[in-house]
Design a protein around this motif. Structure first.
Motif, PDB file in Angstrom:
ATOM      1  N   ASN A  38      -1.445 135.768  17.613  1.00 16.21           N
ATOM      2  CA  ASN A  38      -0.978 137.116  17.284  1.00 16.21           C
ATOM      3  C   ASN A  38      -2.087 137.934  16.631  1.00 16.21           C
ATOM      4  O   ASN A  38      -2.263 139.117  16.946  1.00 16.21           O
ATOM      5  N   ASP A  39      -2.824 137.324  15.721  1.00 20.22           N
ATOM      6  CA  ASP A  39      -3.934 138.029  15.068  1.00 20.22           C
ATOM      7  C   ASP A  39      -4.997 138.444  16.087  1.00 20.22           C
ATOM      8  O   ASP A  39      -5.520 139.564  16.035  1.00 20.22           O
ATOM      9  N   LEU A  40      -5.300 137.552  17.011  1.00 20.61           N
ATOM     10  CA  LEU A  40      -6.293 137.872  18.037  1.00 20.61           C
ATOM     11  C   LEU A  40      -5.802 138.986  18.955  1.00 20.61           C
ATOM     12  O   LEU A  40      -6.593 139.853  19.363  1.00 20.61           O
ATOM     13  N   GLN A  41      -4.511 138.992  19.264  1.00 19.23           N
ATOM     14  CA  GLN A  41      -3.963 140.068  20.091  1.00 19.23           C
ATOM     15  C   GLN A  41      -4.079 141.408  19.375  1.00 19.23           C
ATOM     16  O   GLN A  41      -4.438 142.413  19.987  1.00 19.23           O
ATOM     17  N   GLU A  42      -3.792 141.425  18.077  1.00 20.64           N
ATOM     18  CA  GLU A  42      -3.913 142.661  17.303  1.00 20.64           C
ATOM     19  C   GLU A  42      -5.369 143.120  17.260  1.00 20.64           C
ATOM     20  O   GLU A  42      -5.651 144.318  17.381  1.00 20.64           O
ATOM     21  N   SER A  48      -6.838 146.670  18.723  1.00 17.25           N
ATOM     22  CA  SER A  48      -7.630 147.549  17.869  1.00 17.25           C
ATOM     23  C   SER A  48      -9.006 147.801  18.461  1.00 17.25           C
ATOM     24  O   SER A  48      -9.480 148.943  18.520  1.00 17.25           O
ATOM     25  N   THR A  49      -9.652 146.750  18.930  1.00 18.30           N
ATOM     26  CA  THR A  49     -10.990 146.880  19.514  1.00 18.30           C
ATOM     27  C   THR A  49     -10.947 147.707  20.797  1.00 18.30           C
ATOM     28  O   THR A  49     -11.833 148.529  21.036  1.00 18.30           O
ATOM     29  N   THR A  50      -9.916 147.515  21.582  1.00 19.35           N
ATOM     30  CA  THR A  50      -9.770 148.288  22.816  1.00 19.35           C
ATOM     31  C   THR A  50      -9.616 149.774  22.510  1.00 19.35           C
ATOM     32  O   THR A  50     -10.222 150.617  23.170  1.00 19.35           O
ATOM     33  N   ARG A  81     -12.261 152.667  23.651  1.00 14.95           N
ATOM     34  CA  ARG A  81     -11.864 153.856  24.410  1.00 14.95           C
ATOM     35  C   ARG A  81     -12.277 155.137  23.693  1.00 14.95           C
ATOM     36  O   ARG A  81     -12.693 156.098  24.338  1.00 14.95           O
ATOM     37  N   ALA A  82     -12.151 155.161  22.372  1.00 14.51           N
ATOM     38  CA  ALA A  82     -12.544 156.345  21.608  1.00 14.51           C
ATOM     39  C   ALA A  82     -14.053 156.571  21.721  1.00 14.51           C
ATOM     40  O   ALA A  82     -14.508 157.702  21.943  1.00 14.51           O
ATOM     41  N   VAL A  83     -14.827 155.504  21.601  1.00 17.77           N
ATOM     42  CA  VAL A  83     -16.286 155.619  21.712  1.00 17.77           C
ATOM     43  C   VAL A  83     -16.668 156.057  23.127  1.00 17.77           C
ATOM     44  O   VAL A  83     -17.520 156.936  23.304  1.00 17.77           O
TER      45      VAL A  83
END
Length: 159
Positions: A118-122, A126-128, A132-134
């Motif tokens: 679950n932590d890795l999915q979060e 977040s990283t995705t 996308r913003a960058v």
């Protein structure tokens, strides 16, 4: 439109029942809005309601038959359904083999492993979002650079 954004947010939080509810509401308000069918099918698929998800996609394709997102999603859901059926079949075989040997079968992951997943999915979500913003900022800067270069060339041509 508001409901579809809520559906997306609930999906991001893995609250698939709420995501499905809001997507249904979106379809009810605007039956021609294809994104509603996409979000509903996604929520249904995540709840392992594969037949309902495929029916939802077919409804969307009836409105827009050449929609590539719905066509791709249909293939993914069919593959996921097949994979899930194979996994359930294998799990049943393992449970039967364990019972024969007198070993209790544990279908669920250890809680620490589940928490880590679950932590890795979060972190992935977040990283995705950051990526996308960058990427959007880079594309915006590149567009502005091209525009400035064109303006500079036009200014140099002036007498």
């Amino acid at each position: 439109m508001f409901r579809i954004m809520c559906s997306a947010c609930y999906g991001g939080k893995k609250d698939w029942a709420a995501a499905a509810r809001d997507a249904k509401e979106c379809i009810k308000v605007n039956p021609a809005f294809i994104k509603g069918y996409y979000r509903l099918a996604n929520a249904q698929s995540e709840q392992n309601e594969f037949d309902a998800a495929l029916a939802t996609i077919k409804q969307g394709l009836a409105i827009e038959p050449d929609n590539p997102q719905l066509q791709k999603q249909m293939k993914q859901i069919k593959a996921k359904r097949s994979s899930t059926k194979r996994a359930e079949s294998a799990a049943a075989s393992n449970a039967n083999a364990s019972a024969v040997r007198g070993i209790p079968y544990r279908a669920n992951l250890d809680s620490s492993i589940s928490k880590e997943v679950n932590d890795l999915q979060e972190q992935l979500i977040s990283t995705t979002k950051e990526y996308r913003a960058v990427k959007a900022n880079i594309m915006r800067a590149q567009k502005e650079k091209r525009s400035n270069e064109l303006t500079k060339v036009e200014l140099e041509k002036l007498p």
